[in-house]
Design a protein around this motif. Structure first.
Motif, PDB file in Angstrom:
ATOM      1  N   VAL A  77       0.821  -1.204   0.000  1.00 52.27           N
ATOM      2  CA  VAL A  77       0.000   0.000   0.000  1.00 52.27           C
ATOM      3  C   VAL A  77       0.861   1.262   0.000  1.00 52.27           C
ATOM      4  O   VAL A  77       0.534   2.250  -0.669  1.00 52.27           O
ATOM      5  CB  VAL A  77      -0.959  -0.017   1.211  1.00 52.27           C
ATOM      6  CG1 VAL A  77      -1.695   1.303   1.344  1.00 52.27           C
ATOM      7  CG2 VAL A  77      -1.946  -1.159   1.078  1.00 52.27           C
ATOM      8  N   ILE A  78       1.970   1.227   0.718  1.00 54.89           N
ATOM      9  CA  ILE A  78       2.848   2.395   0.747  1.00 54.89           C
ATOM     10  C   ILE A  78       3.466   2.643  -0.627  1.00 54.89           C
ATOM     11  O   ILE A  78       3.579   3.787  -1.080  1.00 54.89           O
ATOM     12  CB  ILE A  78       3.940   2.210   1.815  1.00 54.89           C
ATOM     13  CG1 ILE A  78       3.318   2.249   3.210  1.00 54.89           C
ATOM     14  CG2 ILE A  78       5.011   3.281   1.701  1.00 54.89           C
ATOM     15  CD1 ILE A  78       2.449   3.453   3.472  1.00 54.89           C
ATOM     16  N   SER A  79       3.857   1.582  -1.314  1.00 55.00           N
ATOM     17  CA  SER A  79       4.386   1.748  -2.672  1.00 55.00           C
ATOM     18  C   SER A  79       3.330   2.346  -3.587  1.00 55.00           C
ATOM     19  O   SER A  79       3.617   3.220  -4.412  1.00 55.00           O
ATOM     20  CB  SER A  79       4.850   0.395  -3.222  1.00 55.00           C
ATOM     21  OG  SER A  79       5.922  -0.098  -2.475  1.00 55.00           O
ATOM     22  N   ARG A  80       2.109   1.893  -3.443  1.00 52.98           N
ATOM     23  CA  ARG A  80       0.999   2.410  -4.257  1.00 52.98           C
ATOM     24  C   ARG A  80       0.756   3.886  -3.956  1.00 52.98           C
ATOM     25  O   ARG A  80       0.581   4.708  -4.869  1.00 52.98           O
ATOM     26  CB  ARG A  80      -0.248   1.581  -3.940  1.00 52.98           C
ATOM     27  CG  ARG A  80      -1.483   1.877  -4.751  1.00 52.98           C
ATOM     28  CD  ARG A  80      -2.539   0.818  -4.468  1.00 52.98           C
ATOM     29  NE  ARG A  80      -3.745   1.046  -5.243  1.00 52.98           N
ATOM     30  CZ  ARG A  80      -4.866   1.562  -4.761  1.00 52.98           C
ATOM     31  NH1 ARG A  80      -4.911   1.920  -3.487  1.00 52.98           N
ATOM     32  NH2 ARG A  80      -5.925   1.734  -5.525  1.00 52.98           N
ATOM     33  N   SER A  81       0.765   4.223  -2.679  1.00 49.20           N
ATOM     34  CA  SER A  81       0.543   5.605  -2.282  1.00 49.20           C
ATOM     35  C   SER A  81       1.674   6.510  -2.753  1.00 49.20           C
ATOM     36  O   SER A  81       1.438   7.619  -3.247  1.00 49.20           O
ATOM     37  CB  SER A  81       0.397   5.677  -0.760  1.00 49.20           C
ATOM     38  OG  SER A  81       0.193   6.996  -0.331  1.00 49.20           O
ATOM     39  N   LEU A  82       2.899   6.030  -2.603  1.00 44.28           N
ATOM     40  CA  LEU A  82       4.049   6.834  -3.024  1.00 44.28           C
ATOM     41  C   LEU A  82       4.069   7.035  -4.533  1.00 44.28           C
ATOM     42  O   LEU A  82       4.467   8.098  -5.033  1.00 44.28           O
ATOM     43  CB  LEU A  82       5.342   6.159  -2.570  1.00 44.28           C
ATOM     44  CG  LEU A  82       5.717   6.336  -1.094  1.00 44.28           C
ATOM     45  CD1 LEU A  82       6.817   5.368  -0.704  1.00 44.28           C
ATOM     46  CD2 LEU A  82       6.147   7.771  -0.814  1.00 44.28           C
ATOM     47  N   THR A  83       3.665   6.015  -5.273  1.00 38.95           N
ATOM     48  CA  THR A  83       3.627   6.141  -6.730  1.00 38.95           C
ATOM     49  C   THR A  83       2.637   7.215  -7.145  1.00 38.95           C
ATOM     50  O   THR A  83       2.904   8.031  -8.035  1.00 38.95           O
ATOM     51  CB  THR A  83       3.250   4.789  -7.363  1.00 38.95           C
ATOM     52  OG1 THR A  83       4.210   3.811  -6.980  1.00 38.95           O
ATOM     53  CG2 THR A  83       3.214   4.887  -8.877  1.00 38.95           C
ATOM     54  N   PHE A 186      12.323   3.895   3.076  1.00 38.33           N
ATOM     55  CA  PHE A 186      11.833   3.388   1.807  1.00 38.33           C
ATOM     56  C   PHE A 186      11.497   4.468   0.783  1.00 38.33           C
ATOM     57  O   PHE A 186      11.750   4.269  -0.417  1.00 38.33           O
ATOM     58  CB  PHE A 186      10.618   2.490   2.048  1.00 38.33           C
ATOM     59  CG  PHE A 186      10.098   1.862   0.794  1.00 38.33           C
ATOM     60  CD1 PHE A 186      10.831   0.869   0.144  1.00 38.33           C
ATOM     61  CD2 PHE A 186       8.895   2.272   0.237  1.00 38.33           C
ATOM     62  CE1 PHE A 186      10.368   0.300  -1.021  1.00 38.33           C
ATOM     63  CE2 PHE A 186       8.425   1.706  -0.925  1.00 38.33           C
ATOM     64  CZ  PHE A 186       9.165   0.712  -1.559  1.00 38.33           C
ATOM     65  N   PRO A 187      10.887   5.606   1.164  1.00 38.53           N
ATOM     66  CA  PRO A 187      10.565   6.597   0.132  1.00 38.53           C
ATOM     67  C   PRO A 187      11.767   7.017  -0.713  1.00 38.53           C
ATOM     68  O   PRO A 187      11.634   7.217  -1.928  1.00 38.53           O
ATOM     69  CB  PRO A 187      10.022   7.777   0.948  1.00 38.53           C
ATOM     70  CG  PRO A 187       9.426   7.134   2.151  1.00 38.53           C
ATOM     71  CD  PRO A 187      10.361   6.003   2.480  1.00 38.53           C
ATOM     72  N   LEU A 188      12.935   7.139  -0.108  1.00 34.64           N
ATOM     73  CA  LEU A 188      14.113   7.535  -0.884  1.00 34.64           C
ATOM     74  C   LEU A 188      14.537   6.422  -1.839  1.00 34.64           C
ATOM     75  O   LEU A 188      14.996   6.691  -2.958  1.00 34.64           O
ATOM     76  CB  LEU A 188      15.253   7.897   0.066  1.00 34.64           C
ATOM     77  CG  LEU A 188      14.982   9.111   0.964  1.00 34.64           C
ATOM     78  CD1 LEU A 188      16.162   9.360   1.888  1.00 34.64           C
ATOM     79  CD2 LEU A 188      14.686  10.348   0.128  1.00 34.64           C
ATOM     80  N   LEU A 189      14.386   5.163  -1.408  1.00 37.64           N
ATOM     81  CA  LEU A 189      14.696   4.058  -2.313  1.00 37.64           C
ATOM     82  C   LEU A 189      13.730   4.042  -3.493  1.00 37.64           C
ATOM     83  O   LEU A 189      14.137   3.830  -4.647  1.00 37.64           O
ATOM     84  CB  LEU A 189      14.615   2.729  -1.561  1.00 37.64           C
ATOM     85  CG  LEU A 189      15.664   2.488  -0.476  1.00 37.64           C
ATOM     86  CD1 LEU A 189      15.362   1.189   0.267  1.00 37.64           C
ATOM     87  CD2 LEU A 189      17.060   2.431  -1.079  1.00 37.64           C
ATOM     88  N   LEU A 190      12.459   4.269  -3.220  1.00 33.95           N
ATOM     89  CA  LEU A 190      11.471   4.253  -4.294  1.00 33.95           C
ATOM     90  C   LEU A 190      11.643   5.450  -5.219  1.00 33.95           C
ATOM     91  O   LEU A 190      11.356   5.359  -6.423  1.00 33.95           O
ATOM     92  CB  LEU A 190      10.062   4.242  -3.699  1.00 33.95           C
ATOM     93  CG  LEU A 190       8.921   3.979  -4.682  1.00 33.95           C
ATOM     94  CD1 LEU A 190       9.087   2.620  -5.349  1.00 33.95           C
ATOM     95  CD2 LEU A 190       7.567   4.064  -3.980  1.00 33.95           C
ATOM     96  N   TRP A 191      12.119   6.552  -4.671  1.00 32.04           N
ATOM     97  CA  TRP A 191      12.357   7.735  -5.516  1.00 32.04           C
ATOM     98  C   TRP A 191      13.360   7.405  -6.624  1.00 32.04           C
ATOM     99  O   TRP A 191      13.184   7.831  -7.769  1.00 32.04           O
ATOM    100  CB  TRP A 191      12.870   8.878  -4.648  1.00 32.04           C
ATOM    101  CG  TRP A 191      13.251  10.107  -5.440  1.00 32.04           C
ATOM    102  CD1 TRP A 191      14.484  10.449  -5.905  1.00 32.04           C
ATOM    103  CD2 TRP A 191      12.365  11.137  -5.867  1.00 32.04           C
ATOM    104  NE1 TRP A 191      14.436  11.622  -6.590  1.00 32.04           N
ATOM    105  CE2 TRP A 191      13.132  12.081  -6.584  1.00 32.04           C
ATOM    106  CE3 TRP A 191      11.004  11.360  -5.707  1.00 32.04           C
ATOM    107  CZ2 TRP A 191      12.577  13.220  -7.140  1.00 32.04           C
ATOM    108  CZ3 TRP A 191      10.454  12.505  -6.261  1.00 32.04           C
ATOM    109  CH2 TRP A 191      11.236  13.412  -6.966  1.00 32.04           C
ATOM    110  N   LEU A 192      14.386   6.655  -6.295  1.00 32.66           N
ATOM    111  CA  LEU A 192      15.366   6.267  -7.311  1.00 32.66           C
ATOM    112  C   LEU A 192      14.708   5.470  -8.430  1.00 32.66           C
ATOM    113  O   LEU A 192      14.995   5.648  -9.611  1.00 32.66           O
ATOM    114  CB  LEU A 192      16.480   5.426  -6.670  1.00 32.66           C
ATOM    115  CG  LEU A 192      17.334   6.124  -5.613  1.00 32.66           C
ATOM    116  CD1 LEU A 192      18.322   5.133  -5.001  1.00 32.66           C
ATOM    117  CD2 LEU A 192      18.066   7.319  -6.207  1.00 32.66           C
TER     118      LEU A 192
END
Length: 697
Positions: A77-83, A186-192
């Motif tokens: 869910v966090i990945s979905r929200s961050l996207t 995690f947000p910084l990892l997903l930003w990459l």
């Protein structure tokens, strides 16, 4: 745990027609966030497993694995929200992070802070100041700022499955700490990953998450044997579970293009759902997160992928997961998780053991409080304009004020606690009176540990019983001109009933032994007789001559004898305590009338001395074996100090009616005072006549 999350509508990561429903009604002009109904269904299964496990429902021996399911859901869910937030921010990192953290704060903090404040006040006013409640203050503070897991790991109640953890109403907030720490990384990892321009670049950007997940799993395997408590509580050993959910979101489209057949999806999703349930109802005692979490984590990923098939009939698991009662439970799962454990703890304090009626009442109370929290706190906050507006300075001020207010409440808890105040005019519990706290004897100035340069040391080594004699050993050390080192930890006593663990969980005790030098006195204090009852529950009868218990006592003696020989060979004096009289009653509960219904108060406060002597026979035999092998060992006869030979009965109270014990076997401040003369006599015997003369001077 990230329960009931109202994630923003994301670009569809799968071609499947995923059923959605509004998470809440947004203010005019705000985007319409959507939540996945089958995810709510998974939340319902996870929270039901945790609640039923904590309430002791038979057949749910591994219900704590619901936490692992929550972690996977959270990662997804966090990945979905961050996207979604990344698309809205148009690539601006600051705007993206503010959008994400703003939603997380409004999602998690209000209900959490309300629970901490209400429960904290209740415990500040009514909770007895027993040893089992000591970490409550620090856990509540840790929960307020997202580090409850670290606080618990470093406390006397570090073992999640230990007996005394049942008295901490904030124990369950450890999982929130893991998740909140994940949100920082995690947000910084997903930003990459999201900032990568090409498909190839995006694939490469996934590598850091995959590598960290594998390293995390490796750490979980390593700590599985070396430090189980660290493995249970820490983000580095849990990251792989959250990462599994994040990678499941990233791979959803790829999986969808390769598994289009509904029949195969149905089979896989049913098998995966059955695997989740089976993992939770399996044989008790499974190790978490490794290896017990492997199956539910993998199965949760499969259910997330394959449950929302096109077929809408009851033959599809997604249809069951989307059923209205199930999704409702999923929506309130966060509040239910927050409130179910305090209800359990309050029930333990008030009633002790629970029968079927008590369990049913507790479940109804927990669901009722969850509904109040959801409809009274969660939904109004999430529906408000402020929860959807960009973060402003006023929001930071409001959030800081809320946290400061909560911390003020929990500091009041600390002020009430015996380590901060012994006679508070606010607390309603009689155990705030001088003499209850086992680190202060009545009618004496508060003792502080000696630290005399060059002086021999008094090493107080053992389990929680060694810690219970803090005031006594401190006074004795001062009277004898000794420095003092206290190395006590629950489960780390040389009881001669079972060997002390060597896996690192009792490092403090082993370090104290290794550091002892000539002239020091090493005092080994432990519970040497099995309990009659604990927390109102009658303990199983100890079968002395069973092969397992005979072998355990033999191994314990064989472990301690070389330690005693090595210490005396270095010129260290060794003192061991005799067994103490034991009871089934818990005075620190029963002195307050509102705990009179506790099952522990039904036990008598006196025991026949002859029966207590017989009960202590095995312990005396073990001590005699140690002394026979090393006559230099001194025995401190605390039994006669707490139950004089002139009495026909042993009592939990002294002649003035003061409780010598706080619970069934840990002494109070009055108990410390009663035991001090006999302890000083044992010290003098160990140190020799010269020290006795010096003490008299």
């Amino acid at each position: 745990m990230n329960r009931g999350d109202a994630a923003s509508a994301a670009p569809t990561a799968t071609a499947l027609p995923i059923p959605t429903e509004p998470a809440h009604t947004p203010p005019p002009g705000a985007p319409t966030p959507q939540r996945l109904a089958h995810i709510d269904g998974l939340r319902a299964i996870a929270v039901a497993a945790v609640v039923l496990y904590h309430y002791g429902i038979p057949g749910i021996q591994n219900g704590f694995l619901g936490v692992d399911v929550f972690f996977v859901i959270s990662g997804y869910v966090i990945s979905r929200s961050l996207t979604t937030a990344h698309a809205k921010s148009q690539g601006r990192l600051r705007s993206w992070l503010f959008e994400f953290y703003g939603r997380r704060v409004w999602r998690i903090a209000p209900a959490l802070l309300v629970m901490i404040g209400i429960v904290g006040v209740l415990f500040a006013l009514f909770e007895p100041r027993g040893y089992a409640s000591a970490p409550i203050l620090w856990t509540s503070i840790g929960a307020s700022v997202g580090v409850a897991n670290l606080v618990l790991l470093g406390s006397e109640q570090g073992d999640y499955f230990g007996a005394t953890t049942a008295f901490n109403p904030f124990l369950h907030t450890w999982s929130l700490g893991v998740e909140e720490q994940f949100y920082l990384i995690f947000p910084l990892l997903l930003w990459l990953l999201l900032s990568a321009g090409t498909v190839v670049a995006r694939r490469r950007a996934r590598l850091p998450v995959i590598v960290l997940a594998l390293l995390s799993l490796g750490l979980a395997v390593w700590f599985w044997r070396t430090n189980p408590s660290a493995s249970f509580y820490l983000l580095p050993t849990r990251f792989w579970e959250l990462a599994a959910g994040a990678l499941a979101f990233q791979a959803a489209r790829w999986v969808d293009t390769r598994m289009r057949g509904n029949a195969l999806r149905l089979v896989v999703s049913w098998v995966a759902l059955a695997a989740i349930v089976a993992s939770m109802v399996g044989v008790g005692g499974a190790d978490s997160p490794f290896p017990a979490a492997l199956l539910p984590v993998a199965a949760t990923v499969l259910v997330i992928w394959f449950a929302p098939v096109e077929r809408a009939g009851w033959g599809a698991p997604g249809r069951w997961l989307r059923a209205t009662p199930v999704t409702w439970l999923g929506r309130v799962s966060y509040s239910l998780y927050l409130w179910h454990w305090p209800v359990i703890v309050i029930g333990l304090w008030v009633f002790g053991s629970r029968g079927p009626i008590g369990i049913l009442v507790a479940i109804v109370a927990a669901v009722g409080l969850a509904a109040l929290s959801y409809y009274g706190v969660e939904r109004p906050i999430l529906r408000s304009r402020v929860a959807h507006a960009p973060l402003r300075r006023s929001h930071w001020l409001l959030g800081g004020t809320a946290i400061a207010l909560t911390l003020s409440i929990v500091v009041v808890i600390g002020w009430q606690h015996d380590r901060f105040s012994r006679a508070s005019p606010i607390s309603l519990s009689v155990t705030t009176q001088s003499g209850w706290a086992n680190d202060r004897m009545p009618n004496q100035p508060e003792q502080t540990a000696n630290d005399i340069a060059g002086a021999p040391r008094l090493l107080n080594i053992g389990d929680s019983h060694a810690g219970a004699y803090t005031a006594m050993v401190t006074a004795a050390a001062k009277n004898r001109g000794l420095s003092l080192t206290i190395a006590s930890h629950s489960g780390c006593g040389f009881t001669l009933l079972a060997p002390v663990p060597t896996d690192g969980s009792c490092a403090t005790a082993w370090e104290a032994i290794d550091s002892a030098r000539s002239g020091d006195v090493a005092v080994f204090i432990g519970l040497r007789v099995p309990r009659i009852a604990d927390a109102g529950e009658l303990e199983p009868e100890y079968v002395a001559d069973s092969p397992v218990n005979v072998a355990s006592r033999g191994a314990a003696i064989a472990q301690f004898q070389p330690i005693a020989r090595a210490l005396t060979a270095r010129g260290v004096k060794v003192v061991v305590n005799s067994p103490e009289p034991l009871f089934g009653r818990a005075p620190y509960l029963c002195e307050d009338w509102w705990f009179a219904a506790n099952s522990g108060c039904a036990f008598p406060s006196t025991m026949e001395r002859s029966a207590e002597v017989r009960r202590a026979g095995l312990a005396r035999d073990s001590i005699d074996a140690v002394v026979a092998a090393n006559p230099a060992v001194t025995v401190w006869n605390v039994f006669d100090a707490l139950c004089p030979p002139s009495n026909s009965t042993c009592s939990q109270h002294d002649a003035d009616g003061h409780a010598l014990f706080v619970d069934t076997d840990h002494v109070s401040g009055w108990g410390n005072a009663a035991a001090l003369p006999s302890f000083e006599a044992a010290l003098d015997s160990a140190l020799g006549p010269e020290n006795s003369l010096r003490a008299e001077e």
